[in-house]
Design an enzyme around this catalytic site. Structure first.
Site, short mmCIF file in Angstrom:
data_model
loop_
_atom_site.label_atom_id
_atom_site.label_comp_id
_atom_site.label_asym_id
_atom_site.label_seq_id
_atom_site.Cartn_x
_atom_site.Cartn_y
_atom_site.Cartn_z
N ASN A 119 0.81 -1.22 0.00
CA ASN A 119 0.00 0.00 0.00
C ASN A 119 0.85 1.27 0.00
O ASN A 119 0.59 2.20 -0.77
CB ASN A 119 -0.96 0.00 1.19
CG ASN A 119 -1.97 -1.14 1.09
OD1 ASN A 119 -2.10 -1.76 0.03
ND2 ASN A 119 -2.68 -1.42 2.17
N HIS A 161 -18.39 36.46 -29.65
CA HIS A 161 -19.42 35.69 -30.35
C HIS A 161 -18.95 35.25 -31.75
O HIS A 161 -19.77 34.98 -32.62
CB HIS A 161 -20.73 36.47 -30.50
CG HIS A 161 -21.19 37.16 -29.24
ND1 HIS A 161 -22.08 36.60 -28.36
CD2 HIS A 161 -20.82 38.35 -28.71
CE1 HIS A 161 -22.27 37.43 -27.35
NE2 HIS A 161 -21.52 38.50 -27.53
N LYS A 211 -6.25 20.19 -51.26
CA LYS A 211 -6.44 20.22 -49.82
C LYS A 211 -5.16 20.23 -49.00
O LYS A 211 -4.20 19.55 -49.32
CB LYS A 211 -7.26 18.99 -49.40
CG LYS A 211 -8.69 19.02 -49.90
CD LYS A 211 -9.55 19.91 -49.06
CE LYS A 211 -10.21 19.06 -47.99
NZ LYS A 211 -11.01 19.87 -47.11
N ASN A 268 -5.02 19.90 -44.94
CA ASN A 268 -5.91 19.80 -43.79
C ASN A 268 -5.17 19.95 -42.45
O ASN A 268 -4.07 19.44 -42.30
CB ASN A 268 -6.64 18.45 -43.81
CG ASN A 268 -7.60 18.34 -44.97
OD1 ASN A 268 -8.21 19.32 -45.38
ND2 ASN A 268 -7.74 17.13 -45.50
N TYR A 281 -6.81 2.01 2.05
CA TYR A 281 -6.66 1.46 0.72
C TYR A 281 -7.82 0.54 0.37
O TYR A 281 -8.25 -0.27 1.19
CB TYR A 281 -5.34 0.67 0.61
CG TYR A 281 -5.14 0.03 -0.76
CD1 TYR A 281 -4.52 0.72 -1.79
CD2 TYR A 281 -5.58 -1.27 -1.02
CE1 TYR A 281 -4.36 0.16 -3.05
CE2 TYR A 281 -5.41 -1.84 -2.27
CZ TYR A 281 -4.80 -1.13 -3.28
OH TYR A 281 -4.64 -1.69 -4.52
N LYS A 301 -4.09 3.99 -12.29
CA LYS A 301 -2.91 4.13 -13.14
C LYS A 301 -3.20 4.26 -14.64
O LYS A 301 -2.65 5.14 -15.31
CB LYS A 301 -1.95 2.97 -12.88
CG LYS A 301 -1.27 3.11 -11.52
CD LYS A 301 -0.47 1.92 -11.11
CE LYS A 301 -1.24 0.88 -10.33
NZ LYS A 301 -1.86 1.37 -9.07
N1 ARG Z 1 -1.55 -3.60 -7.59
C1 ARG Z 1 -1.98 -2.84 -6.46
C2 ARG Z 1 -2.40 -1.43 -6.91
O1 ARG Z 1 -2.06 -1.07 -7.97
C3 ARG Z 1 -0.88 -2.73 -5.46
C4 ARG Z 1 -1.35 -2.56 -4.04
C5 ARG Z 1 -2.04 -3.78 -3.58
N2 ARG Z 1 -2.37 -3.70 -2.19
C6 ARG Z 1 -3.26 -4.49 -1.65
N3 ARG Z 1 -3.54 -4.32 -0.40
N4 ARG Z 1 -3.87 -5.44 -2.32
O2 ARG Z 1 -3.09 -0.72 -6.21
#
Ligand code: ARG
Length: 459
Positions: free
Chosen positions: A111, A157, A284, A286, A318, A326
């Site tokens: 975490n 406008h 053209k 573009n 978490y 991500k």
């Molecule tokens: N792959 C997880 C993420 O991207 C990593 C952390 C996982 N932690 C957990 N307590 N399962 O968040």
């Protein structure tokens, strides 16, 4: 077989579908360098606090470099069963150095590990974002310097409003991207606290030194609350918000370039390098890059909304939902950087068409306000009355199919008897822009001051 990281309390391994939904390695492999950097800092700290022996820490730190070089050279076999980048790296480390690899995770959790890795990645993006903004602002300064006193129509406008200078219009974008720059700098300063050492959520009973790892990783300080440290994704949201606002600016600019490069406007010519042709219509050229920038922005807004939505209902601390952070950030960052680079190229290469700009500046009764102001200044009329008289003169010119400077003095005097020859001085576009010398106004003298101020600020 059960999982090698937590198999102790499990009799069975995961279903294939479980593995598929759970795995993040497909995308979080992009955090490999940050993961290894964070782990190396953690190992060094574990040795310096006496939690690990120097020998084990050394084996870990060197083994991690071997893993990194395998990943960088493309030799690394990523495993979905190992779920994410953290476990892929650790498992490979174990293959390389054996037993000490199992000691790396002391006083740490995935975490705080993932929060640290991701922050390091976002921080690098903020730096790249900042650099790209400075480059783009410089491109606008170049355009503004060249045409500081070129006249063009200013619009409200999308209807002709008053003449402005090309330099002034370019400098409006400098202000916009300048605010983006300041947002990026703010966000970077605010996010630069280390989550490492927050462990799972509560901190750890090992005598770790969070200041040491924070310093090693270039953070200003350790994050002060371990619960917050592992559950915070504000840094990613601030990146996406700043990216969204910048993307909105890019999209407005893209829209102007599309309009300006049309045969009807001919305000600018885009370079061949940033245009495409047509497979059927030979004439053209573009503005595809501008159109794609305008379109790509949707993904960046989308990422911002997506991550906000992921986070909004999560209890501390978490939750696995946060793994969905991500891909949004990666996609937004990739597209933002591409859009900034393409826009920089387009702005640097584009040629403003001074003659078309000037011709357009004088059309559409653009100096009507100057005429009204003249009636106030010279004849002492109240502005409202001057506005009304000017409106009548515009209607007359429109009926005759000419512009205001082409009305004869007799025509003018038929609307108001005291109008005199000197009114024609203010009907010219160059006089019009030169007269707007209020701070922030379009007069070339003011525009040049702003260019100088920005050049100084970017030094
Ligand atoms: N792959 C997880 C993420 O991207 C990593 C952390 C996982 N932690 C957990 N307590 N399962 O968040």
């Amino acid at each position: 077989t059960s999982n090698q990281m937590w198999g102790g309390r499990f009799a069975a391994g995961p279903d294939a579908i479980m593995e598929a939904i759970n795995a993040s390695i497909g995308f979080d492999k992009r955090l490999a360098a940050q993961d290894i950097e964070g782990s190396r800092a953690h190992a060094a700290m574990l040795a310096s606090t006496g939690i690990l022996t120097d020998k084990d820490a050394k084996a870990i730190r060197e083994g991690l470099l071997t893993v990194l070089s395998e990943i960088e050279s493309g030799d690394f076999q990523f495993s979905t069963a190992l779920e994410d980048i953290h476990m892929n790296v650790e498992a490979r480390l174990k293959e390389i150095i054996g037993e000490p690899a199992g000691r790396l995770h002391t006083g740490r959790s995935r975490n705080d590990q993932v929060a640290t890795d991701f922050k390091l990645w976002v921080r690098d993006q903020l730096d790249a974002f900042e650099e790209a903004l400075v480059t783009l602002i410089q491109a606008f300064l170049g355009q503004a310097e060249q045409g500081a006193d070129w006249v063009m129509p200013g619009f409200t406008h999308l209807q002709t409003a008053q003449p402005v200078t090309w330099g002034h219009h370019m400098m409006a974008y400098v202000e916009m991207f300048g605010r983006d720059l300041s947002r990026v700098r703010d966000a970077r300063a605010r996010m630069n606290e280390s989550p490492l050492g927050a462990a799972a959520l509560a901190g750890t009973s090992f005598p770790i030194d969070r200041d040491m790892t924070a310093k090693e990783l270039g953070f200003d300080r350790p994050a002060a609350n371990s619960l917050d440290a592992v559950s915070d994704r504000d840094f990613a949201l601030e990146f996406l918000s700043a990216a969204s606002i910048c993307a909105m600016h890019l999209s407005r600019l893209a829209e102007e370039l599309v309009i300006w490069s049309s045969a009807q406007f001919r305000f600018v010519a885009l370079s061949d390098r940033f245009s495409t042709g047509s497979s059927i219509m030979p004439q053209k050229k573009n503005p595809d890059a501008a159109e794609l920038i305008r379109a790509k922005i949707g993904r960046i807004f989308g990422a911002n909304v997506a991550l906000m939505t992921v986070m909004k209902g999560l209890p501390l601390t978490y939750s696995k939902d946060m793994q969905e952070d991500k891909e949004q950030v990666f996609d937004a960052a990739d597209n933002l950087m591409l859009a900034l680079a393409a826009m920089n190229g387009m702005v640097r290469d584009m040629t403003a068409n001074r003659e078309s700009l000037e011709a357009a500046a004088g059309s559409g009764f653009s100096t009507a306000t100057d005429l009204a102001d003249w009636l106030v200044r010279v004849l002492g009329l109240p502005f409202r009355e001057a506005h009304h008289i000017t409106g009548a003169l515009v209607a007359m010119a429109e009926a005759k199919g000419c512009d205001l400077p082409e009305l004869s003095l007799a025509d003018m005097q038929s609307v108001h008897g005291e109008i005199s020859e000197s009114v024609y001085d203010v009907l010219g576009v160059h006089n019009s822009v030169a007269s707007r010398t209020s701070y922030g106004g379009t007069a070339p003298v003011r525009v040049r001051e702003q260019i100088a101020r920005w050049k100084e600020a970017l030094k």
